[in-house]
Design a protein around this motif. Structure first.
Motif, PDB file in Angstrom:
ATOM      1  N   PHE A   1       9.208  -4.416 -13.846  1.00 56.85           N
ATOM      2  CA  PHE A   1       8.002  -4.442 -13.027  1.00 56.85           C
ATOM      3  C   PHE A   1       7.986  -3.221 -12.128  1.00 56.85           C
ATOM      4  O   PHE A   1       8.928  -2.979 -11.384  1.00 56.85           O
ATOM      5  CB  PHE A   1       7.922  -5.734 -12.212  1.00 56.85           C
ATOM      6  N   ARG A   2       6.924  -2.445 -12.227  1.00 52.31           N
ATOM      7  CA  ARG A   2       6.756  -1.204 -11.443  1.00 52.31           C
ATOM      8  C   ARG A   2       5.738  -1.493 -10.358  1.00 52.31           C
ATOM      9  O   ARG A   2       4.567  -1.739 -10.635  1.00 52.31           O
ATOM     10  CB  ARG A   2       6.274  -0.090 -12.374  1.00 52.31           C
ATOM     11  N   LYS A   3       6.212  -1.530  -9.117  1.00 55.84           N
ATOM     12  CA  LYS A   3       5.373  -1.911  -7.983  1.00 55.84           C
ATOM     13  C   LYS A   3       4.660  -0.695  -7.389  1.00 55.84           C
ATOM     14  O   LYS A   3       5.270   0.334  -7.142  1.00 55.84           O
ATOM     15  CB  LYS A   3       6.221  -2.582  -6.910  1.00 55.84           C
ATOM     16  N   PHE A   4       3.351  -0.870  -7.151  1.00 57.07           N
ATOM     17  CA  PHE A   4       2.521   0.164  -6.531  1.00 57.07           C
ATOM     18  C   PHE A   4       2.036  -0.380  -5.194  1.00 57.07           C
ATOM     19  O   PHE A   4       1.273  -1.340  -5.148  1.00 57.07           O
ATOM     20  CB  PHE A   4       1.333   0.523  -7.433  1.00 57.07           C
ATOM     21  N   GLN A   5       2.513   0.240  -4.118  1.00 57.41           N
ATOM     22  CA  GLN A   5       2.175  -0.222  -2.771  1.00 57.41           C
ATOM     23  C   GLN A   5       0.877   0.409  -2.301  1.00 57.41           C
ATOM     24  O   GLN A   5       0.700   1.622  -2.424  1.00 57.41           O
ATOM     25  CB  GLN A   5       3.286   0.170  -1.785  1.00 57.41           C
ATOM     26  N   ILE A   6      -0.006  -0.400  -1.783  1.00 59.71           N
ATOM     27  CA  ILE A   6      -1.235   0.071  -1.162  1.00 59.71           C
ATOM     28  C   ILE A   6      -1.711  -1.045  -0.235  1.00 59.71           C
ATOM     29  O   ILE A   6      -1.559  -2.227  -0.563  1.00 59.71           O
ATOM     30  CB  ILE A   6      -2.321   0.432  -2.215  1.00 59.71           C
ATOM     31  N   SER A   7      -2.242  -0.664   0.888  1.00 55.76           N
ATOM     32  CA  SER A   7      -2.755  -1.683   1.805  1.00 55.76           C
ATOM     33  C   SER A   7      -4.114  -2.180   1.314  1.00 55.76           C
ATOM     34  O   SER A   7      -4.813  -1.501   0.558  1.00 55.76           O
ATOM     35  CB  SER A   7      -2.897  -1.104   3.214  1.00 55.76           C
ATOM     36  N   GLU A   8      -4.481  -3.355   1.764  1.00 56.99           N
ATOM     37  CA  GLU A   8      -5.793  -3.895   1.431  1.00 56.99           C
ATOM     38  C   GLU A   8      -6.887  -2.943   1.912  1.00 56.99           C
ATOM     39  O   GLU A   8      -7.846  -2.664   1.187  1.00 56.99           O
ATOM     40  CB  GLU A   8      -5.979  -5.267   2.082  1.00 56.99           C
ATOM     41  N   LYS A   9      -6.706  -2.423   3.117  1.00 58.24           N
ATOM     42  CA  LYS A   9      -7.701  -1.517   3.700  1.00 58.24           C
ATOM     43  C   LYS A   9      -7.889  -0.273   2.826  1.00 58.24           C
ATOM     44  O   LYS A   9      -9.008   0.154   2.561  1.00 58.24           O
ATOM     45  CB  LYS A   9      -7.259  -1.121   5.111  1.00 58.24           C
TER      46      LYS A   9
END
Length: 146
Positions: free
Chosen positions: A105-113
């Motif tokens: 699993f390759r996680k891509f972090q981004i905020s909801e905003k």
């Protein structure tokens, strides 16, 4: 000394599953890899559309997508990328098949905003913005095993 050859264990192919909100960079990353990419969203659109001549095999987007992945591995590909949010543990479990492939699993972090900002910039409508909000809320309550 007579050494017997140990049978070499064949390495299983790898399925990279993307994890993250829409507009987090999953598609851009996958496009740069030079590997086969399967998009769950695209399959949901095609399979879920009102197209005629549907067959039994194309009525369930998840099953259809999994079958595509199996076909790509059967054709000799050693790595396949799956574009999907895969936010829940149940969704992550669905894409694992330890007898046939290893799943990463390759996680891509981004905020909801930030996801909402990017979606708005490309003209996403209210349904897509609401979907991002729902996924973001859901993602906060889950542990992602990456």
């Amino acid at each position: 000394m007579n050494q017997q050859k140990q049978p070499q264990q064949k390495q299983l192919p790898t399925l990279y599953c993307t994890v993250g909100l829409p507009f987090s960079g999953k598609e851009a990353w996958a496009a740069c890899q030079g590997l086969p990419v399967v998009s769950l969203t695209a399959n949901e659109t095609v399979v879920g559309s009102k197209a005629t001549n549907k067959t039994k095999a194309t009525t369930d987007p998840l099953a259809f997508t999994r079958q595509l992945i199996e076909c790509l591995f059967a054709a000799g590909n050693q790595v396949v990328i799956l574009l999907a949010e895969n936010l829940s543990e149940k969704e992550q479990e669905y894409w694992q098949n330890p007898d046939a492939w290893q799943t990463v699993f390759r996680k891509f972090q981004i905020s909801e905003k930030e996801a909402l900002r990017k979606a708005t910039l490309v003209g996403a409508g209210k349904p897509e913005l609401n979907r991002i909000k729902e996924l973001a809320k859901h993602a906060e309550t889950l542990k992602v095993n990456t």
